[in-house]
Design an enzyme around this catalytic site. Structure first.
Site, PDB file in Angstrom:
ATOM      1  N   TYR A 258       7.077   5.121  -3.758  1.00  0.00           N
ATOM      2  CA  TYR A 258       6.792   3.776  -4.254  1.00  0.00           C
ATOM      3  C   TYR A 258       8.011   3.264  -5.015  1.00  0.00           C
ATOM      4  CZ  TYR A 258       1.898   5.065  -3.337  1.00  0.00           C
ATOM      5  OH  TYR A 258       0.721   5.486  -2.766  1.00  0.00           O
TER       6      TYR A 258
ATOM      7  N   SER B 117      -6.919   2.127  -1.532  1.00  0.00           N
ATOM      8  CA  SER B 117      -7.222   0.777  -1.026  1.00  0.00           C
ATOM      9  C   SER B 117      -8.733   0.550  -0.931  1.00  0.00           C
ATOM     10  CB  SER B 117      -6.559   0.536   0.336  1.00  0.00           C
ATOM     11  OG  SER B 117      -5.158   0.530   0.226  1.00  0.00           O
TER      12      SER B 117
END
Length: 324
Positions: free
Chosen positions: A56, A202
Site C-alpha cells: 500500500y 472490502s
C-alpha cells in the site's frame, strides 16, 4: 465493541482497513492528519484490529500506521501483508520465497516501528513457491518472536489445508460482502472445519454498498475503481439496484446502508471480523456503530437473497492472482 477470536487471536468484532489512507482510492494520501485522527478515533471506539500491507503506497501506509500508533502500539492487534513486492527483483507479481519473506518482515517491522507483527498475511498465493516453504519460513519468524500469528489472503481450500498442515493458520482474509459472495461455497466451509478465522476485506463493496456512489465521475484518475469491471457502465447500473436494496433495509431499521451491510456480515458467524476501510473520522464512527445494529430474520433473508453483483471484482491480471 464486542470481541471475537480468530482461532487463538482475540480481535474487535469490527476492524479498520488502512489502505485507502494512502493508496488506491480517490483522495488517498491527501490528508495524513485526518488519517491519523481516524486511527486514534477507532481506538477510542474500541477498534483493536488494524490492517495494512507493505504494497500500500508502496510502504507509505505502513509508515503512516506506525506513526499513528506511536505510544499506542499495545492497544492493537496489528496486521500487515507481504508477497506482492519482490525484494530480489523477481518478476511475476508475487514473491513468497523464504528469502523474500525475511526481507519483507524486517522492512515492515521498521516502518511500523514495532518489535512484532501480530498477524502476518501472505498477500496473494505465489505459484512460484510451494506454500509449505512459505509457511515454513513464517513458522521460523513465529519462533523468533517477530510475528505472532500467520494468515493467508485470497487463498483457496487446497492452499489453506496445505499451509495449515505445516503451521496453524490463524485467519484467512478475502473479499466478502453482499457485493462479493465467492468465499461462501468453497472457502468458508474449510475454514470452519479447521477452526480458522475469517477476515472480510472490502465489506462495503469498495464503497458501493454505502449508497454514496452514483457515478464513476466521482473517481479521480488514480482510483483503481475507475476501470474496475464492477464499476463499468452496464455493470454499474445493475449494481446500483443492489445498493438501493441495502438502503431500503437501512431505512427500515434506522441505520445507514454501510451499517446494514456490516451487520449482515456480522450475522454470518462469530468467527468473522470485517475490516472496513476509511480515512475519515466520521466514517469510522459510522462503521463501528454497526456492531449494535440488529437485523430481523426477514431482513437478513431479504439481503441474503439479493442477486450476485455484475462484473468481476478485479481486472484480468488481478483475478489471476486469486484462488476462488
Amino acid at each position: 465493541m464486542k470481541h471475537i477470536r480468530l482461532r487463538d487471536l482475540e480481535v474487535s468484532r469490527i476492524g479498520l482497513g488502512a489502505m485507502g489512507m494512502s493508496h488506491g482510492y480517490t483522495g488517498a494520501g491527501t490528508d495524513e492528519a485526518e488519517s491519523v485522527r481516524t486511527v486514534h478515533r477507532a481506538l477510542e471506539l474500541g477498534v483493536t484490529f488494524i490492517d495494512t500491507a507493505e504494497v500500500y503506497g508502496p510502504y507509505t501506509n505502513e509508515e503512516l500506521v506506525g506513526r499513528a500508533l506511536k505510544g499506542r502500539r499495545d492497544q492493537v492487534v496489528l496486521a500487515t501483508k507481504f508477497g506482492l513486492i519482490s525484494h530480489s527483483g523477481r518478476e511475476g507479481g508475487t514473491d513468497s520465497s523464504p528469502a523474500n519473506v525475511r526481507t519483507a518482515v524486517e522492512g515492515s517491522l521498521r516502518r511500523l516501528d514495532t518489535d512484532r507483527i501480530d498477524l502476518y498475511y501472505q498477500h496473494r498465493v505465489d505459484p512460484g513457491t510451494p506454500i509449505e516453504e512459505t509457511v515454513g519460513a513464517l513458522a521460523e519468524l513465529v519462533q523468533e518472536g517477530k510475528i505472532r500469528y500467520i494468515g493467508l489472503s485470497e487463498a483457496g481450500p487446497d492452499t489453506v489445508r496445505r499451509a495449515h498442515a505445516v503451521h496453524p493458520v490463524t485467519a484467512v482474509q478475502s473479499e466478502y460482502s453482499l457485493f462479493t459472495r465467492d468465499p461462501e461455497a468453497r472457502v468458508l466451509p474449510v475454514l470452519r472445519e479447521l477452526g480458522i478465522g475469517f477476515v472480510p476485506f472490502s465489506p462495503l463493496g469498495r464503497g458501493f454498498l454505502t449508497g454514496t456512489i452514483r457515478s464513476t465521475d466521482q473517481f479521480d484518475p488514480t482510483d483503481f475503481r475507475a476501470d474496475n469491471p464492477r464499476f463499468t457502465e452496464e455493470n454499474f447500473r445493475h449494481n446500483l439496484r443492489l445498493a438501493d436494496e441495502v438502503a431500503a433495509v437501512a431505512a427500515q431499521v434506522g441505520a445507514t446502508p454501510a451499517q446494514v451491510a456490516l451487520a449482515w456480515l456480522l450475522a454470518r458467524g462469530d468467527d468473522i471480523a470485517p475490516i472496513p476501510g476509511t480515512k475519515r473520522v466520521a466514517r469510522v464512527e459510522e462503521n463501528s456503530a454497526a456492531d449494535a445494529v440488529r437485523l430481523s430474520d426477514e431482513q437478513l433473508a431479504r439481503l441474503t437473497g439479493l442477486p450476485p453483483a455484475a462484473g468481476d471484482t478485479h481486472n484480468e491480471s488481478g483475478m489471476r492472482m486469486m484462488e476462488r
